[in-house]
Design an enzyme around this catalytic site. Structure first.
Site, mmCIF file in Angstrom:
data_model
loop_
_atom_site.group_PDB
_atom_site.id
_atom_site.type_symbol
_atom_site.label_atom_id
_atom_site.label_comp_id
_atom_site.label_asym_id
_atom_site.label_seq_id
_atom_site.Cartn_x
_atom_site.Cartn_y
_atom_site.Cartn_z
ATOM 1 N N GLY A 157 0.849 -1.192 0.000
ATOM 2 C CA GLY A 157 0.000 0.000 0.000
ATOM 3 C C GLY A 157 0.882 1.239 0.000
ATOM 4 O O GLY A 157 2.069 1.179 -0.350
ATOM 5 N N ILE A 159 2.133 2.942 2.473
ATOM 6 C CA ILE A 159 3.280 2.860 3.398
ATOM 7 C C ILE A 159 4.334 1.915 2.829
ATOM 8 O O ILE A 159 5.531 2.224 2.827
ATOM 9 C CB ILE A 159 2.807 2.415 4.797
ATOM 10 C CG1 ILE A 159 1.902 3.501 5.407
ATOM 11 C CG2 ILE A 159 3.992 2.143 5.714
ATOM 12 C CD1 ILE A 159 1.171 3.083 6.671
ATOM 13 N N SER A 238 2.625 -2.673 11.135
ATOM 14 C CA SER A 238 1.229 -2.697 10.686
ATOM 15 C C SER A 238 0.283 -2.784 11.891
ATOM 16 O O SER A 238 -0.057 -1.751 12.471
ATOM 17 C CB SER A 238 1.013 -3.828 9.689
ATOM 18 O OG SER A 238 1.324 -5.087 10.269
ATOM 19 N N ARG A 239 -0.106 -3.967 12.254
ATOM 20 C CA ARG A 239 -0.934 -4.174 13.441
ATOM 21 C C ARG A 239 -0.389 -5.389 14.180
ATOM 22 O O ARG A 239 0.020 -6.381 13.553
ATOM 23 C CB ARG A 239 -2.395 -4.429 13.052
ATOM 24 C CG ARG A 239 -3.160 -3.194 12.600
ATOM 25 C CD ARG A 239 -3.407 -2.212 13.753
ATOM 26 N NE ARG A 239 -4.206 -1.068 13.383
ATOM 27 C CZ ARG A 239 -3.724 0.132 13.043
ATOM 28 N NH1 ARG A 239 -2.422 0.341 12.999
ATOM 29 N NH2 ARG A 239 -4.532 1.133 12.764
ATOM 30 N N GLU A 268 -2.172 -4.430 22.799
ATOM 31 C CA GLU A 268 -1.599 -3.111 23.061
ATOM 32 C C GLU A 268 -2.376 -2.476 24.200
ATOM 33 O O GLU A 268 -3.614 -2.504 24.158
ATOM 34 C CB GLU A 268 -1.667 -2.217 21.816
ATOM 35 C CG GLU A 268 -0.694 -2.668 20.748
ATOM 36 C CD GLU A 268 -0.665 -1.754 19.533
ATOM 37 O OE1 GLU A 268 -1.359 -0.709 19.535
ATOM 38 O OE2 GLU A 268 0.044 -2.090 18.581
ATOM 39 N N HIS A 287 3.816 1.870 19.325
ATOM 40 C CA HIS A 287 2.877 2.279 18.262
ATOM 41 C C HIS A 287 3.044 3.774 17.949
ATOM 42 O O HIS A 287 2.099 4.562 18.076
ATOM 43 C CB HIS A 287 1.436 1.951 18.669
ATOM 44 C CG HIS A 287 0.489 1.866 17.496
ATOM 45 N ND1 HIS A 287 -0.533 0.957 17.403
ATOM 46 C CD2 HIS A 287 0.401 2.594 16.359
ATOM 47 C CE1 HIS A 287 -1.199 1.125 16.285
ATOM 48 N NE2 HIS A 287 -0.638 2.127 15.621
HETATM 49 C C1 DGY Z 1 -2.917 4.266 11.766
HETATM 50 O O1 DGY Z 1 -3.066 5.346 11.209
HETATM 51 O O2 DGY Z 1 -3.561 3.266 11.471
HETATM 52 C C2 DGY Z 1 -1.903 4.215 12.863
HETATM 53 O O3 DGY Z 1 -1.620 2.927 13.260
HETATM 54 C C3 DGY Z 1 -2.313 5.061 14.054
HETATM 55 O O4 DGY Z 1 -3.473 4.601 14.582
#
Ligand code: DGY
Length: 326
Positions: A157, A159, A238-239, A268, A287
């Site tokens: 994507g 990023i 990412s997550r 988290e 984060h």
């Molecule tokens: C996002 O923009 O998804 C970042 O992780 C901050 O929440």
């Protein structure tokens, strides 16, 4: 005509709040910690619009509790806390903040990559603990080269593309894997497409840059870590749930991969007694991918403009479900 009511679930920088205050009566949740679900439902009861963060669960229960709601604006590019399909079914547009935070997040991804490769946190802890007794030792603190190494980006994507752009400056050999092939990006950044298992096997650095979905939950677990090089470094911006934390702990503890760098964890915040935090070969940040002041201000302003557009029944700059208004 009465002004619309906007609920903002976390304190924003004043310039962003002013954008909303210009058109709406604004209630801002004042605490550092987010509202509980029941507090959020109560606050949203009379709201026409709501500005949320990743900590707010936006689901059918919240939408039931907020009968006047006509816009949701998320202060994030990730929307895994928002039931977008449910909002769409109720005709509620969902704003989000893509693009504006991609460069800052890619910068942080490289900070983690460089920090893990060159062992900056680990050696700093040693120095602060009084370990630096000999000026220079030819075999101390040997890390890995970043230049000319192979970078594997999972998810291309905005990023992911910014990460690929930065990798060119380090003369890295970059491969990527995503659901879709992108010949334009391959030409622009000089990167190659690879099957997921080939990427894991080839890359010196595996960089995760995918949204969290049912398909990407625990995308990296024991079998995937076993495919990585023993010298490999895993980086996640990412997550957290994209990586199985128990499997990562075992792989790092047993040195089946060399190091990892995480900006996101599951859960988290990570518990202070989480076993991952006992490992020297882990670099970890809380984060902060997009937490650079100009970027965060621009992100807040975009979220504020999305909220205002929704309140005024106008198209948002970034809407995840434009079909909601079709
Ligand atoms: C996002 O923009 O998804 C970042 O992780 C901050 O929440």
């Amino acid at each position: 005509m009465p002004r619309p009511k906007a609920l903002v679930t976390r304190t924003l920088l004043p310039d962003a709040l002013d954008i909303i205050r210009a058109v709406a009566d604004v209630e801002v949740w004042p605490d550092e910690a987010p509202p509980s679900a029941s507090e959020l439902h109560g606050l949203a009861a009379h709201a026409d619009g709501i500005l949320t963060t990743i900590m707010d669960r936006v689901d059918a229960a919240l939408l039931d509790a907020a009968p006047n709601l006509r816009v949701i604006s998320q202060l994030a590019v990730g929307l895994d806390n928002v039931d977008v399909a449910e909002a769409t079914s109720r005709g509620i547009p969902v704003g989000y903040t893509p693009g504006v935070l991609s460069k800052a997040t890619a910068d942080l991804a490289f900070a983690l990559l460089l920090g893990a490769a060159r062992r900056t946190s680990e050696s700093e802890r040693w120095l602060r603990g009084g370990g630096w007794q000999i000026q220079f030792h030819p075999t101390h603190w040997l890390g890995q080269d970043v230049h000319e190494a192979c970078l594997g980006i999972v998810g291309l994507g905005q990023i992911g593309r910014e990460i690929a752009r930065r990798a060119r400056g380090f003369d890295m050999d970059t491969v990527y894997h995503s659901r879709t092939r992108y010949p334009d990006a391959e030409a622009e950044y000089g990167i190659r497409y690879a099957e997921f298992s080939d990427l894991l096997a080839q890359a010196d650095f595996v960089m995760l840059s995918v949204p969290l979905t049912p398909e990407t939950h625990h995308l990296i677990s024991g079998p995937q870590l076993a495919m990585m090089k023993p010298s490999g470094i895993l980086i996640n911006v990412s997550r957290g749930p994209v990586v199985d934390p128990a499997a990562l702990y075992e792989a790092l503890r047993d040195r089946r991969i060399a190091r990892a760098a995480l900006d996101v964890t599951s859960p988290e915040p990570i518990a202070p007694d989480d076993p991952l935090l006992t490992l020297d070969n882990l670099v970890i940040t809380p984060h902060i991918g997009s937490a650079a002041l100009p970027t965060r201000l621009n992100t807040m302003k975009l979220a504020a403009r999305n909220l205002v557009a929704g309140l005024q029944g106008e198209p948002m700059e970034a809407c995840a479900n434009p079909e909601a208004l079709a």
